[in-house]
Design an enzyme around this catalytic site. Structure first.
Site, mmCIF file in Angstrom:
data_model
loop_
_atom_site.group_PDB
_atom_site.id
_atom_site.type_symbol
_atom_site.label_atom_id
_atom_site.label_comp_id
_atom_site.label_asym_id
_atom_site.label_seq_id
_atom_site.Cartn_x
_atom_site.Cartn_y
_atom_site.Cartn_z
ATOM 1 N N HIS A 20 -39.131 -93.684 99.766
ATOM 2 C CA HIS A 20 -38.958 -92.818 100.953
ATOM 3 C C HIS A 20 -37.810 -93.365 101.791
ATOM 4 C CE1 HIS A 20 -40.716 -90.121 104.209
ATOM 5 N NE2 HIS A 20 -39.631 -90.663 104.739
ATOM 6 N N HIS A 22 -34.048 -92.406 104.197
ATOM 7 C CA HIS A 22 -33.074 -91.497 104.839
ATOM 8 C C HIS A 22 -31.691 -92.108 104.712
ATOM 9 C CE1 HIS A 22 -36.221 -89.007 106.679
ATOM 10 N NE2 HIS A 22 -36.895 -90.143 106.711
ATOM 11 N N LYS A 105 -40.221 -81.890 99.930
ATOM 12 C CA LYS A 105 -40.775 -82.505 101.130
ATOM 13 C C LYS A 105 -41.322 -81.444 102.059
ATOM 14 C CE LYS A 105 -41.544 -85.739 104.209
ATOM 15 N NZ LYS A 105 -40.693 -86.746 104.839
ATOM 16 N N HIS A 142 -45.083 -85.073 105.165
ATOM 17 C CA HIS A 142 -45.106 -85.705 106.487
ATOM 18 C C HIS A 142 -46.425 -85.266 107.109
ATOM 19 C CE1 HIS A 142 -43.235 -87.402 110.220
ATOM 20 N NE2 HIS A 142 -44.274 -86.739 110.710
ATOM 21 N N HIS A 180 -45.512 -92.397 104.486
ATOM 22 C CA HIS A 180 -45.576 -93.334 105.623
ATOM 23 C C HIS A 180 -46.882 -93.242 106.408
ATOM 24 C CE1 HIS A 180 -44.186 -89.678 107.520
ATOM 25 N NE2 HIS A 180 -42.933 -89.844 107.180
ATOM 26 N N ASP A 253 -38.941 -95.647 104.684
ATOM 27 C CA ASP A 253 -38.628 -94.691 105.754
ATOM 28 C C ASP A 253 -37.507 -95.242 106.629
ATOM 29 O OD1 ASP A 253 -38.734 -92.266 107.052
ATOM 30 O OD2 ASP A 253 -40.431 -92.798 108.320
HETATM 31 O O1 DOR Z 1 -39.140 -92.085 112.299
HETATM 32 C C1 DOR Z 1 -38.764 -91.170 111.578
HETATM 33 N N1 DOR Z 1 -37.444 -90.927 111.382
HETATM 34 N N2 DOR Z 1 -39.677 -90.373 111.026
HETATM 35 C C2 DOR Z 1 -39.334 -89.280 110.348
HETATM 36 O O2 DOR Z 1 -40.217 -88.601 109.886
HETATM 37 C C3 DOR Z 1 -37.905 -88.872 110.243
HETATM 38 C C4 DOR Z 1 -36.996 -90.016 110.381
HETATM 39 C C5 DOR Z 1 -35.552 -89.615 110.597
HETATM 40 O O3 DOR Z 1 -35.049 -88.764 109.856
HETATM 41 O O4 DOR Z 1 -34.906 -90.163 111.500
HETATM 42 ZN ZN ZN Z 2 -38.943 -90.269 106.643
#
Ligand code: DOR
Ligand code: ZN
Length: 350
Positions: A20, A22, A105, A142, A180, A253
Site C-alpha cells: 500500500h 502513494h 481501490k 479504505h 491500513h 501507506d
Molecule cells: O493518510 C492518508 N494519506 N490516508 C489516506 O487514505 C490517503 C493518503 C494520501 O493520499 O495522502
Molecule cells: Zn493510502
C-alpha cells in the site's frame, strides 16, 4: 557459557514488498520513488491522483511514468490499481485484468485525500464487484464511513458493521484487503474472517497511538487517515502482526505531502515513511519481541495472498544507530519524513 542472544545485531530476510503506497506523479514521484525502490521489490501503487486513475489506459500510462522515474539499475516492479467510482464499467475491469492491473481501490467518497470521486454507495458498484470476483481482481478498501454523525475515531469500527459485513456476505469469493487497519475491532474482524480477507498494517499505526499527534503541541506529521487511535488499539494491531497470522501484511501507506502543506492551518492527511520503512517496522516488531515474525509479515504473506511469487533475493537490516534527515527535496518543496531528525536503531543495508 554463552547466553542465547535476545537482541540480534542483524537480520536477513526475503526481499520485502509494500502492499500500500502513494507515489504521486511528476516531480513528486521522481523525489519519493527511489526510497521505495531501495526498500522494496514491488509496491501496490494507490490510484488517488488528481484526476484519479479510473481507466486501464491511465493505469498503464502511470506505470510507464513510474518505470521511467526509476533510478538506473533499480529492481522494482510497480503493481497498478484502479480507483473505483460510481460510474465504473464492468468492461473496464476486464480490460484492466488483461493489462495486468491487480486490484481496485474502494474509497468511500470524501473519506480521505483525493477521494471526492470515490464510491457514494457500495450498491452502485455491485456489477463491478461481481466481475472482480469472477476475474480474480482484488478489492482494496479504505475502511471508514464518511457519515458526519459518526465520530472520526469510530469511523473504522462502524464501517465493519455497515459496509464490510454486507460486502463479505454478498461477494464471498472476492479477495478483500482491509487497508491500513487501526483498531482492535478491525484486527479481530480480519483474524476471524474467511481466507479471502486480509489486512495491511502501517509502521506508524504499530508504533504510535493518538497521543503522538498532541505531544507538546499539535504535530501535523503524525496526522494520517485513518487517524491514530488509543493505545489499546495500537496494542491490538501489534498483537495481530506478532501472532504471525498470514492475514496481516506490510503496507506502509507512505503518503508524501510537502511540509508547507502539512504545517498549515489545514493539514493534509499522510505520513511519509518510505525512506525508513523497514527500519520502523523492525523497531515495532522488536519492541513486541517478535522480530522472528517480521519476514512473514514483510515478505511472505503479501505475495501469498495476492497469488504472486515471493522474491528469491534477500535484504539485511543491521543494528546501527543513524539519524534520519530532517527533510528531503520534494520537487520545488521539502518533505519531512516521519521521525525526521531523530535516530533509528536499525538500518537497511545498501
Ligand atoms: O493518510 C492518508 N494519506 N490516508 C489516506 O487514505 C490517503 C493518503 C494520501 O493520499 O495522502
Ligand atoms: Zn493510502
Amino acid at each position: 557459557m554463552s547466553m542465547p542472544t535476545t537482541s540480534p545485531t542483524s537480520l536477513t530476510i526475503t526481499r520485502p514488498d509494500d502492499w500500500h503506497l502513494h507515489l504521486r506523479d511528476g516531480a513528486a514521484l521522481g523525489a519519493v520513488l527511489p526510497y521505495t525502490a531501495r526498500q522494496f521489490g514491488r509496491a501496490i501503487v494507490m490510484p488517488n491522483l488528481k484526476p484519479p486513475i479510473t481507466t486501464t489506459a491511465q493505469a498503464l500510462a502511470y506505470r510507464e511514468r513510474i518505470v521511467e522515474a526509476l533510478p538506473e539499475g533499480a529492481d522494482f516492479e510497480p503493481l497498478m490499481t484502479l480507483y473505483l467510482t460510481d460510474l465504473m464499467e464492468p468492461d473496464e475491469i476486464r480490460r484492466a485484468r488483461e493489462a495486468g492491473v491487480v486490484a481496485c481501490k474502494l474509497y468511500p467518497a470524501g473519506a480521505t485525500t483525493n477521494s471526492d470521486a470515490g464510491v457514494t454507495d457500495v450498491r452502485k458498484i455491485h456489477r463491478v464487484l461481481e466481475v472482480m470476483q469472477r476475474e480474480g481482481v482484488l478489492l482494496l478498501v479504505h475502511g471508514e464511513v464518511t457519515d458526519p454523525a459518526v465520530d472520526v475515531f469510530d469511523r473504522e469500527a462502524v464501517f465493519i458493521d455497515r459496509v464490510m459485513q454486507p460486502l463479505r456476505r454478498d461477494f464471498p469469493g472476492l479477495k478483500v484487503v482491509f487497508e491500513h487497519i487501526t483498531t482492535k475491532e478491525a484486527a479481530q474482524y480480519v483474524a476471524e474472517a474467511g481466507p479471502q480477507t486480509a489486512a495491511t498494517v502501517t509502521a506508524h499505526h504499530l508504533l504510535y497511538n493518538r497521543n503522538a499527534i498532541f505531544q507538546g503541541g499539535l504535530r501535523p506529521h503524525y496526522y494520517c487517515l485513518p487517524v491514530l487511535k488509543r493505545e489499546q488499539h495500537r496494542a491490538a494491531l501489534v498483537a495481530a502482526v506478532a501472532s504471525g497470522s498470514a492475514k496481516f501484511f506490510l503496507g506502509t501507506d507512505s503518503a508524501p505531502h510537502a511540509s508547507v502543506m502539512k504545517e498549515a492551518s489545514v493539514c493534509g492527511a499522510g505520513c511519509f515513511t518510505a525512506l525508513s520503512a523497514m527500519e520502523l517496522y523492525a523497531e515495532a516488531f522488536e519492541a513486541a519481541g517478535a522480530l522472528d515474525k517480521l519476514e512473514g509479515f514483510a515478505s511472505h504473506h503479501g505475495p501469498d495472498f495476492y497469488g504472486l511469487p515471493r522474491h528469491a533475493g534477500t535484504v539485511t537490516l543491521r543494528r546501527e544507530t543513524w539519524t534520519l534527515p530532517d527533510s528531503v527535496p520534494f520537487g520545488d518543496a521539502q518533505l519531512k519524513p516521519l521521525r525526521g531528525g531523530e535516530t533509528l536503531a536499525w538500518r537497511l543495508q545498501p
